[in-house]
Design a protein around this motif. Structure first.
Motif, PDB file in Angstrom:
ATOM      1  N   GLY A 290       0.822  -1.199   0.000  1.00 14.30           N
ATOM      2  CA  GLY A 290       0.000   0.000   0.000  1.00 14.30           C
ATOM      3  C   GLY A 290       0.860   1.255   0.000  1.00 14.30           C
ATOM      4  O   GLY A 290       1.984   1.259   0.501  1.00 14.30           O
ATOM      5  N   THR A 291       0.345   2.322  -0.557  1.00 15.32           N
ATOM      6  CA  THR A 291       1.085   3.570  -0.591  1.00 15.32           C
ATOM      7  C   THR A 291       0.405   4.605   0.290  1.00 15.32           C
ATOM      8  O   THR A 291      -0.805   4.604   0.454  1.00 15.32           O
ATOM      9  N   LEU A 292       1.205   5.486   0.854  1.00 13.80           N
ATOM     10  CA  LEU A 292       0.696   6.502   1.753  1.00 13.80           C
ATOM     11  C   LEU A 292      -0.218   7.466   1.003  1.00 13.80           C
ATOM     12  O   LEU A 292       0.111   7.946  -0.078  1.00 13.80           O
TER      13      LEU A 292
ATOM     14  N   ASN B 246      -0.272  -2.583   5.731  1.00 14.48           N
ATOM     15  CA  ASN B 246      -0.108  -1.151   5.552  1.00 14.48           C
ATOM     16  C   ASN B 246      -1.423  -0.383   5.720  1.00 14.48           C
ATOM     17  O   ASN B 246      -1.687   0.575   4.999  1.00 14.48           O
ATOM     18  N   ASN B 247      -2.264  -0.820   6.663  1.00 13.66           N
ATOM     19  CA  ASN B 247      -3.522  -0.098   6.905  1.00 13.66           C
ATOM     20  C   ASN B 247      -3.779   0.183   8.384  1.00 13.66           C
ATOM     21  O   ASN B 247      -4.800   0.757   8.739  1.00 13.66           O
ATOM     22  N   THR B 248      -2.859  -0.229   9.248  1.00 15.77           N
ATOM     23  CA  THR B 248      -2.974   0.052  10.675  1.00 15.77           C
ATOM     24  C   THR B 248      -1.607   0.424  11.239  1.00 15.77           C
ATOM     25  O   THR B 248      -0.575   0.203  10.598  1.00 15.77           O
TER      26      THR B 248
ATOM     27  N   GLY C  47       1.971   4.260   8.107  1.00 15.91           N
ATOM     28  CA  GLY C  47       1.693   4.322   6.681  1.00 15.91           C
ATOM     29  C   GLY C  47       2.900   4.290   5.777  1.00 15.91           C
ATOM     30  O   GLY C  47       2.804   3.821   4.642  1.00 15.91           O
ATOM     31  N   VAL C  48       4.063   4.773   6.258  1.00 15.45           N
ATOM     32  CA  VAL C  48       5.203   4.848   5.358  1.00 15.45           C
ATOM     33  C   VAL C  48       6.534   4.493   6.005  1.00 15.45           C
ATOM     34  O   VAL C  48       7.376   3.883   5.366  1.00 15.45           O
TER      35      VAL C  48
ATOM     36  N   ILE D 286      -4.385   0.616  15.503  1.00 14.06           N
ATOM     37  CA  ILE D 286      -5.267   1.726  15.174  1.00 14.06           C
ATOM     38  C   ILE D 286      -5.310   1.850  13.660  1.00 14.06           C
ATOM     39  O   ILE D 286      -4.265   1.843  13.000  1.00 14.06           O
ATOM     40  N   LYS D 287      -6.497   1.982  13.107  1.00 17.97           N
ATOM     41  CA  LYS D 287      -6.637   2.065  11.659  1.00 17.97           C
ATOM     42  C   LYS D 287      -6.134   3.414  11.149  1.00 17.97           C
ATOM     43  O   LYS D 287      -6.485   4.474  11.674  1.00 17.97           O
ATOM     44  N   LEU D 288      -5.336   3.366  10.074  1.00 24.58           N
ATOM     45  CA  LEU D 288      -4.828   4.594   9.482  1.00 24.58           C
ATOM     46  C   LEU D 288      -5.963   5.430   8.901  1.00 24.58           C
ATOM     47  O   LEU D 288      -5.903   6.663   8.914  1.00 24.58           O
ATOM     48  N   LYS D 289      -6.978   4.762   8.399  1.00 24.99           N
ATOM     49  CA  LYS D 289      -8.118   5.474   7.825  1.00 24.99           C
ATOM     50  C   LYS D 289      -8.783   6.339   8.879  1.00 24.99           C
ATOM     51  O   LYS D 289      -9.220   7.469   8.601  1.00 24.99           O
TER      52      LYS D 289
END
Length: 319
Positions: free
Chosen positions: A36-38, A205-207, A197-198, A162-165
């Motif tokens: 996944g990309t930031l 790559n989502n949490t 995220g990065v 924790i979810k990045l979203k």
């Protein structure tokens, strides 16, 4: 030959039983799965001037914590076949890429130049279990204190993620007249978003794991940690795991690896860029075309590495 009668090179390459380079007859074209990309925190489909104001409000606090330049990283497509080709050349025993003419690797100098993170200071460390015993409070109480709020459904109950979203959505809702203590909480959310995220992402790559939160508790101490060293170590570990021919994905800071390749081996860069342009502080964004023929791209990159000459690598000399 060593004193024990074992060839030194054979002794060095002790992991060949699982290394992808020794299984090309089984998986001749293993391309690591997409990472996944930031997504830029304040990018929205509709132009919203308030998002830039929020970015400016947080800038001072990100500079204070040592994450300002990392916050300027822009989204770009990762060249997974190119990453896969370099992983085939990675040796876990030495943490270097073994190339036709010798060895080279990503260094702390590259981390400082490409990501702008602190590379000196205290190690990034902590605990994964026994939160209540170590911190004298429940971990989610700790999260609520440092981040301001934690909603059910946005955190794991046992995995402590924790979810990045969720972090991104809350940052986009930051009030423009928030007091300083509230802005500090939002700055922590931004840093957590960058870490998960990065800089220190897992394969999904989502949490982001809450283990980093205690290091963000005292905001004036954040910059005293060597976040650059942690990012580099995580990338090393990710590449070591990815050399296993059974592994299909890779965690770690792909942005650092790609920027290192593009800078040190500039003929691979998507566009003609000067060394200064490669600094992420100038907010460059590399772009790659869609890899419709990923396996062919991988083979092409592997062949190019097979013929790589030492004078094609950019080496910086610091006086």
């Amino acid at each position: 030959m060593s004193s024990s009668g074992m060839n030194v090179e054979e002794n060095l390459n002790r992991l060949d039983e699982i290394h992808i380079s020794a299984h090309l007859h089984v998986k001749p074209a293993r391309v690591l799965t997409s990472h996944g990309t930031l997504v830029d925190v304040f990018s929205t489909e509709d132009a919203d001037p308030s998002m830039e104001i929020r970015r400016q409000i947080l800038e001072l606090y990100l500079r204070r914590a040592g994450f300002y330049y990392a916050s300027l990283i822009k989204r770009f497509e990762y060249d997974n076949p190119l990453i896969s080709a370099f992983v085939k050349r990675w040796r876990p025993e030495t943490h270097t890429f073994h190339l036709p003419w010798g060895e080279c690797t990503v260094t702390l100098e590259d981390v400082a130049m490409q990501l702008g993170l602190p590379i000196n200071g205290e190690p990034v460390s902590g605990i994964l279990r026994s939160w209540s015993k170590f911190h004298q409070r429940d971990i989610w109480q700790w999260c609520e204190e440092l981040l301001g709020e934690i909603f059910d459904g946005h955190v794991g109950t046992t995995k402590y993620n924790i979810k990045l979203k969720w972090l991104r959505s809350r940052l986009q809702q930051m009030s423009l007249d928030s007091p300083e203590d509230v802005v500090v909480r939002y700055a922590r959310r931004y840093i957590m978003y960058l870490l998960g995220g990065v800089l220190l992402p897992d394969k999904a790559n989502n949490t982001v794991h809450v283990r980093y939160l205690p290091l963000l508790a005292n905001y004036d101490v954040i910059t005293t940690y060597s976040w650059g060293s942690a990012t580099l170590c995580w990338l090393y570990s990710a590449m070591c795991l990815a050399t296993n021919y059974n592994v299909e994905g890779m965690s770690g800071c792909h942005t650092l690896l790609m920027s290192w390749i593009y800078f040190r081996l500039s003929f691979w860069a998507p566009d003609v860029m000067s060394p200064y342009t490669f600094s992420l502080a100038t907010r460059w964004a590399g772009k790659r075309g869609k890899n419709d023929y990923a396996e062919q791209h991988l083979q092409r990159h592997c062949l190019r590495l097979d013929t790589l000459k030492v004078d094609e690598v950019i080496i910086l000399v610091v006086f």
